[in-house]
Write a protein that holds these residues in place. Structure first.
Motif, PDB file in Angstrom:
ATOM      1  N   VAL A  63       0.863  -1.187   0.000  1.00 29.50           N
ATOM      2  CA  VAL A  63       0.000   0.000   0.000  1.00 29.50           C
ATOM      3  C   VAL A  63       0.891   1.226   0.000  1.00 29.50           C
ATOM      4  N   GLU A  64       0.506   2.236  -0.739  1.00 30.89           N
ATOM      5  CA  GLU A  64       1.231   3.499  -0.628  1.00 30.89           C
ATOM      6  C   GLU A  64       0.263   4.671  -0.672  1.00 30.89           C
ATOM      7  N   ILE A  65       0.679   5.765  -0.059  1.00 27.84           N
ATOM      8  CA  ILE A  65      -0.115   6.993   0.036  1.00 27.84           C
ATOM      9  C   ILE A  65       0.606   8.075  -0.787  1.00 27.84           C
ATOM     10  N   GLY A  66      -0.137   8.801  -1.598  1.00 30.15           N
ATOM     11  CA  GLY A  66       0.486   9.843  -2.416  1.00 30.15           C
ATOM     12  C   GLY A  66       1.546   9.244  -3.320  1.00 30.15           C
ATOM     13  N   ASN A  67       2.712   9.858  -3.339  1.00 28.57           N
ATOM     14  CA  ASN A  67       3.758   9.301  -4.203  1.00 28.57           C
ATOM     15  C   ASN A  67       4.442   8.068  -3.600  1.00 28.57           C
ATOM     16  N   GLY A  68       4.108   7.712  -2.385  1.00 31.54           N
ATOM     17  CA  GLY A  68       4.504   6.433  -1.807  1.00 31.54           C
ATOM     18  C   GLY A  68       5.985   6.133  -1.865  1.00 31.54           C
ATOM     19  N   PHE A  69       6.330   4.983  -2.438  1.00 33.16           N
ATOM     20  CA  PHE A  69       7.735   4.564  -2.463  1.00 33.16           C
ATOM     21  C   PHE A  69       8.602   5.544  -3.252  1.00 33.16           C
ATOM     22  N   GLU A  70       7.996   6.279  -4.177  1.00 38.30           N
ATOM     23  CA  GLU A  70       8.739   7.297  -4.915  1.00 38.30           C
ATOM     24  C   GLU A  70       9.306   8.349  -3.951  1.00 38.30           C
ATOM     25  N   ALA A  71       8.606   8.624  -2.870  1.00 38.13           N
ATOM     26  CA  ALA A  71       9.087   9.624  -1.905  1.00 38.13           C
ATOM     27  C   ALA A  71      10.444   9.247  -1.335  1.00 38.13           C
ATOM     28  N   ALA A  72      10.731   7.948  -1.297  1.00 29.67           N
ATOM     29  CA  ALA A  72      12.006   7.503  -0.734  1.00 29.67           C
ATOM     30  C   ALA A  72      13.168   7.769  -1.681  1.00 29.67           C
ATOM     31  N   ARG A  73      12.849   8.100  -2.919  1.00 31.51           N
ATOM     32  CA  ARG A  73      13.905   8.264  -3.916  1.00 31.51           C
ATOM     33  C   ARG A  73      14.255   9.716  -4.192  1.00 31.51           C
TER      34      ARG A  73
ATOM     35  N   ARG B   9       0.280  28.146  -1.684  1.00 30.92           N
ATOM     36  CA  ARG B   9      -0.030  29.567  -1.770  1.00 30.92           C
ATOM     37  C   ARG B   9      -1.451  29.741  -1.258  1.00 30.92           C
ATOM     38  N   MET B  10      -1.796  30.972  -0.882  1.00 33.15           N
ATOM     39  CA  MET B  10      -3.143  31.190  -0.367  1.00 33.15           C
ATOM     40  C   MET B  10      -4.121  31.162  -1.535  1.00 33.15           C
ATOM     41  N   GLY B  11      -5.148  30.345  -1.424  1.00 33.23           N
ATOM     42  CA  GLY B  11      -6.146  30.267  -2.483  1.00 33.23           C
ATOM     43  C   GLY B  11      -7.188  31.359  -2.351  1.00 33.23           C
ATOM     44  N   ASN B  12      -7.957  31.530  -3.387  1.00 34.15           N
ATOM     45  CA  ASN B  12      -8.971  32.589  -3.378  1.00 34.15           C
ATOM     46  C   ASN B  12     -10.101  32.301  -2.404  1.00 34.15           C
ATOM     47  N   ASP B  13     -10.298  31.058  -2.103  1.00 35.42           N
ATOM     48  CA  ASP B  13     -11.425  30.692  -1.225  1.00 35.42           C
ATOM     49  C   ASP B  13     -11.038  30.673   0.248  1.00 35.42           C
ATOM     50  N   GLY B  14      -9.859  31.181   0.560  1.00 34.66           N
ATOM     51  CA  GLY B  14      -9.470  31.229   1.964  1.00 34.66           C
ATOM     52  C   GLY B  14      -8.835  29.949   2.463  1.00 34.66           C
ATOM     53  N   THR B  15      -8.691  28.952   1.621  1.00 34.19           N
ATOM     54  CA  THR B  15      -7.962  27.744   2.018  1.00 34.19           C
ATOM     55  C   THR B  15      -6.689  27.682   1.183  1.00 34.19           C
ATOM     56  N   PRO B  16      -5.709  26.930   1.652  1.00 36.21           N
ATOM     57  CA  PRO B  16      -4.443  26.889   0.920  1.00 36.21           C
ATOM     58  C   PRO B  16      -4.608  26.252  -0.451  1.00 36.21           C
ATOM     59  N   LEU B  17      -3.825  26.743  -1.368  1.00 39.72           N
ATOM     60  CA  LEU B  17      -3.741  26.133  -2.687  1.00 39.72           C
ATOM     61  C   LEU B  17      -2.427  25.370  -2.712  1.00 39.72           C
ATOM     62  N   PHE B  18      -2.502  24.078  -2.789  1.00 38.03           N
ATOM     63  CA  PHE B  18      -1.280  23.281  -2.845  1.00 38.03           C
ATOM     64  C   PHE B  18      -0.825  23.212  -4.301  1.00 38.03           C
ATOM     65  N   LEU B  19       0.490  23.358  -4.523  1.00 38.89           N
ATOM     66  CA  LEU B  19       1.006  23.385  -5.888  1.00 38.89           C
ATOM     67  C   LEU B  19       1.342  21.990  -6.406  1.00 38.89           C
ATOM     68  N   SER B  20       1.244  21.008  -5.558  1.00 41.21           N
ATOM     69  CA  SER B  20       1.409  19.608  -5.965  1.00 41.21           C
ATOM     70  C   SER B  20       0.739  18.752  -4.908  1.00 41.21           C
ATOM     71  N   ASN B  21       0.718  17.440  -5.103  1.00 42.04           N
ATOM     72  CA  ASN B  21       0.084  16.561  -4.110  1.00 42.04           C
ATOM     73  C   ASN B  21       0.887  15.271  -3.932  1.00 42.04           C
ATOM     74  N   ASN B  22       2.166  15.429  -3.665  1.00 38.43           N
ATOM     75  CA  ASN B  22       2.981  14.252  -3.374  1.00 38.43           C
ATOM     76  C   ASN B  22       2.516  13.559  -2.100  1.00 38.43           C
ATOM     77  N   ALA B  23       1.983  14.338  -1.184  1.00 37.88           N
ATOM     78  CA  ALA B  23       1.589  13.795   0.115  1.00 37.88           C
ATOM     79  C   ALA B  23       0.328  12.946   0.026  1.00 37.88           C
ATOM     80  N   GLY B  24      -0.372  12.996  -1.107  1.00 34.19           N
ATOM     81  CA  GLY B  24      -1.619  12.238  -1.191  1.00 34.19           C
ATOM     82  C   GLY B  24      -2.677  12.762  -0.246  1.00 34.19           C
ATOM     83  N   GLY B  25      -2.634  14.070  -0.005  1.00 34.97           N
ATOM     84  CA  GLY B  25      -3.701  14.691   0.770  1.00 34.97           C
ATOM     85  C   GLY B  25      -3.611  14.507   2.266  1.00 34.97           C
ATOM     86  N   ILE B  26      -2.500  13.948   2.732  1.00 35.33           N
ATOM     87  CA  ILE B  26      -2.365  13.675   4.165  1.00 35.33           C
ATOM     88  C   ILE B  26      -0.968  14.073   4.626  1.00 35.33           C
ATOM     89  N   LEU B  27      -0.889  14.971   5.581  1.00 34.49           N
ATOM     90  CA  LEU B  27       0.405  15.389   6.152  1.00 34.49           C
ATOM     91  C   LEU B  27       0.395  15.102   7.638  1.00 34.49           C
TER      92      LEU B  27
END
Lengths: 366, 366, 366, 366
Positions: free
Chosen positions: D250-260, D271-289
């Motif tokens: 099982v892997e989350i986000g970029n998973g085993f790729e993160a190890a490389r 960056r700050m998004g227009n709706d008042g929530t953060p705008l993430f510029l990528s999603n390597n984390a798979g939505g979970i930090l």
């Protein structure tokens, strides 16, 4: 309960023995942002602290609590704010005197768990009852002090309502008297102090002991906590109270009395109250119907057996299977039920806090 | 307890309402190789089946159990052998007559969970009490029938010891009488049958109801089950019994009586028995000391309140907040405590089976 | 997992933050009679201790463990013997320097949980990552040291098998090399040390960081632990490993490789071994089939992401919603994967110990 | 996980084998007032139903679900409304043909749990893999259909992204194509259908099998679900996915790729998004930090091993310890990974629903 952890969302894990270096607990699942002070916890601990009158054990323990995790300190330097992570609390054992117990290390004291322990574990820490020691209850009281802060408006109070063959007069019930300096018994009836004192002095001087019944009343419990048949609020209160050492019975509301009366007598009639919630005309149910709180006061009682450590020799056996007569010296409470009052309060508060969070989790209706 | 599941290694999850198509349970964690028959389960279910005398509800339910998973059939075509995977059991609801309940759908019946339900969930299945219905207990009895098979030599029996203001004479105690065809009350005292019958006929004809006290005795419980202060065997028995509908109190051994006597009177003295295990000279402890079984009979009692469904009008309110007078017609037990006997047995058996596996898991000493 | 507790019969509850006075754990459900020394635990802790080479954080922490409960000391004065009650362990935080973190208290560091924390809890202890700090893993390692003692013959070892783009040569695998003083990487391949050192020096000097893959091998796992589809041994190992900070992937046996090959290639063929147990001709399954151990070595791997604390500025926002560039100074591991090796071992050991007790509980077959 | 139950507030207990009369689940802890139809559940079940193309098992099972408890029917006669009590669902087994399995009842099929089962339980229901059968997953899908309704705005979708040595082209990703009638593979890449079909036809005709990788994407997950190090959202997703038969990684986000990769490459800048929530510029984390959802899409992948039931003879042993060559006839999926897509969706939905309720319970912030 799962091992030494109780609660489902508000979870308490306790550890420690009478004669180790310390005891404590981990409170997990506390909501973030709960504000309390060390003094809030210490005040509760002081209620059950030994050595405060001649009617309780003379062991001297300051029972000073340390909070090791799960909080940040507010700008006032005193208020602790929970962060939502586990709150670890620790209380050092100071007055251990383990030599007191030396002579009975190999004997099975009647009424104690010695024999059962040996069968279960194959070994035991005989000093001071080991894990079964009443000292462990300090950890519960510390956890309960935090539980009390979680449900807005919750007030949980307890009272000793009978000791051995003596009982209070409910007509004299006065909550304010319980904290009074002239009241070493947590009795709500001022007239009972002399009665209990004379009675217990006799018991104490005879090297005997006696049981007690404690009543816990929780005000401000919102309606809706609990569940219909499992995860009942009354069930978890009963479980929590039965987990206290020496407790042999628990009842909710009128309890065993309910078995003696008719449906007409037992039903708590309702009328619509002025505030839009029902006005109950009685509270036989102890604030819980079908496992769910109704908004009335939640009322529970529990029976504490007499201390098994007594000076009168009792027949028993030892680890080698030899018949012996056991006499338990040492510093013991002639009525452990007295100090059970704040413990019972803590256990009820923990059950209510847990169900408050569970109800909010499942229904979002708080 | 966690939701509708109880037990830690021997785990039971029940589901179902009075007026849905069926109810049932999943028994998880059963050891592999446990042998039982459908008849073993059915015999237990038949004990609590309604409609067997004029003293219980006239609802007609065959309560026929189906085993849907977790077993293979032995070569004899009858014996089921557990495989160690979840055992699912299902009982269909047959005699539902939901129209009986139509008129009180909007009223909060005093003594019932109606109001608390509405506050908690915002909606409820009013038919037959929904999840709070006594019908759910059939699932517990089915689970208990399997639990009984797990601990070798375990025998769990129950008896009604008082009903309202009437009690048995313990001098007449005869376990064998309980299964007798002339005994509609699970009383162990033959002389009490006429007393209870007359008393309950009066109650029943008056449209009233009455409570009862049930005693459960488990023989063959090995010493060593339980734990010192949490996961106490008595605590889990109390929790299991308090999870039964209408139960308001639980006690272990001499229970509340322990609070009235001295340490000398309460201590169960021991001498060495001929078989190498202790001989206890009394059993005030109810077979459990410090949360751990001693090898004596485990004894628990619980108080069942009178059925809240009565013909006498009681003051209440309805969903609109209007004052009403509620009278509950329908087919109700005048004393639900009677059918609580096999339920109590089942809940105690489940607690003991669970602790047997837990003890084996932690210590390997069985 | 339930909050900060993991395991079902062998249960571990951890508590503590990076910058509080201490951290620790409570190990509950340990069988009685397990023998170990403080040195056994300390040796494991020393493996993950910071400050042991230039490749890990320079924070100086002695990580000295205290055992506060749940044991008695044997006559040799050194050996601790578990009593079956909760074992509480405590490690003080010594080198806290909380001023290091002052400047980023209001910034959300990319790759860190800062933003998610604030959304969840509404407040956070920003010092050192609070509860998310890698320091918490010391508690796991201490618990794992006890878990290792529970299953007779169990040996759990771990190795770093790749770091960023560099990998070991499996042909050189030498378990004995891992404890060597010339090996700051837990690599089993002596030839890889220079490769990893050069590579990580470059990373470190650039203020960058890199991920790693760790492999854990458990020998001596008896066949039969786990369950077919839930409570699978591999599932609980995966859950335990995924609970470690910065882990983003877990695989058992050949893991993701299994998805690329055929059934013929993947099946581990068997022949009857001389000792009466099967001889497997390969171990693609990683010692677990259908969730249950087969007696082969249990093998798991996990991927650790690169430390998010880096010197290169990254775009982010702060608590006020303003765009900022974040650069994380302080003492950080350039490859947190290195110190993850003993942590992974501990988590696998805990899972196996738990399933050993659970298997014994349900089946009695150990 | 505890036995056959998963989840903490939203709890699912499944039961049933391939060749018993039925299988099913109990969904406990569902909030009251959740609205769904039988068709909602059936639509999910139909996705994993066997016999829908030549690429999956030809077993014919209607997989028709019955809801036996925990709901009331709305006035439209179709919409079911959860009452907050346990929802029991049942699916009958229709096409059982247990004779297919007769010949291998005594052989240990390589890659299957046969041997491990026998060691663990001492007996097993060999028919169709018993509890390990993929049929059990129907119960998960039914539970997942309800889980999907609990978090407002939640959409959980899955896709097969590789099969054996063949992979999709992510540039062609089209969620809408997955439900298409010309798509027997749950692939999001239309161009891949012919590639997978040719490849799998070859595998199938050779009596072989092959593995697959599945990706699950959950949109609409509110930020704040999970916890820092235990009860991490990613951990519980990983545990849930690893509980599915044949999953090895099982892997989350970029998973085993993160190890490389390096910290700079891996960090998801904001960056700050227009709706008042953060705008993430990528999603390597798979939505979970740090174990907590960030509001981005939650992304998980899992590896399914090739079906172990193949026509090519493999070396093995039988119950008597004799060497045998095993060839598994019968109706098997040449790539069980295909039908794992809706199962993976269900398991992720259940994890998210559970954490949604837990977060609401602890913090009240939803």
């Amino acid at each position: 309960m799962s091992h030494n952890t109780f609660g489902h969302l508000f979870r308490v894990t306790t550890w420690g023995e009478s004669h180790g270096p310390a005891l404590g607990c981990v409170v997990d699942g506390c909501p973030p942002g709960i504000r309390f002070t060390l003094k809030d916890i210490q005040d509760e601990l002081d209620k059950r602290k030994p050595g405060q009158s001649r009617f309780v054990t003379q062991r001297r323990e300051p029972d000073e609590v340390k909070v090791l995790s799960g909080v940040v300190t507010d700008d006032d330097g005193e208020t602790l704010i929970s962060t939502g992570t586990p709150i670890s609390m620790l209380i050092e054992n100071v007055d251990q005197r383990s030599k007191d117990y030396g002579e009975i290390a190999r004997q099975y004291r009647p009424g104690h768990a010695d024999y059962a322990y040996d069968v279960k574990y194959g070994l035991r820490d005989h000093r001071g009852g080991g894990r079964s020691s009443a000292r462990e209850t300090a950890a519960r009281v510390a956890a309960g002090a935090i539980a009390r802060k979680i449900v807005p408006g919750l007030v949980v109070r307890g009272a000793l309502v009978s000791m051995g063959t003596r009982s209070i007069d409910r007509a004299n019930w006065n909550w304010d008297f319980i904290g009074s300096a002239e009241n070493p018994f947590f009795t709500p009836d001022p007239a009972s102090v002399q009665v209990f004192a004379d009675y217990l002095d006799g018991i104490r001087k005879a090297g005997s002991s006696v049981g007690a019944v404690i009543e816990i009343v929780a005000e401000g419990v919102p309606a809706g906590l609990g569940a219909p048949i499992y995860a009942k609020l009354d069930q978890d209160i009963a479980s929590n109270l039965m987990s206290i050492n020496a407790v042999k019975g628990v009842e909710i509301g009128n309890g065993f009395e309910a078995a003696r009366i008719t449906g007409e007598e037992n039903a708590d009639e309702m009328r619509m109250g002025n505030d839009g919630t029902p006005l109950f005309l009685s509270n036989n149910a102890g604030g819980i119907l079908g496992g769910i709180s109704t908004g009335q006061d939640v009322i529970a009682r529990f029976a504490v057996k007499p201390t098994s450590s007594i000076l009168t020799p009792r027949k028993s056996i030892d680890k080698d299977g030899k018949d012996v007569d056991v006499m338990t010296k040492g510093r013991h409470d002639p009525c452990v039920g007295i100090r059970a009052v704040p413990i019972g309060e803590a256990m009820v508060a923990c059950a209510i806090a847990d169900h408050y969070l569970r109800h909010r989790g499942q229904t979002g209706r708080i």
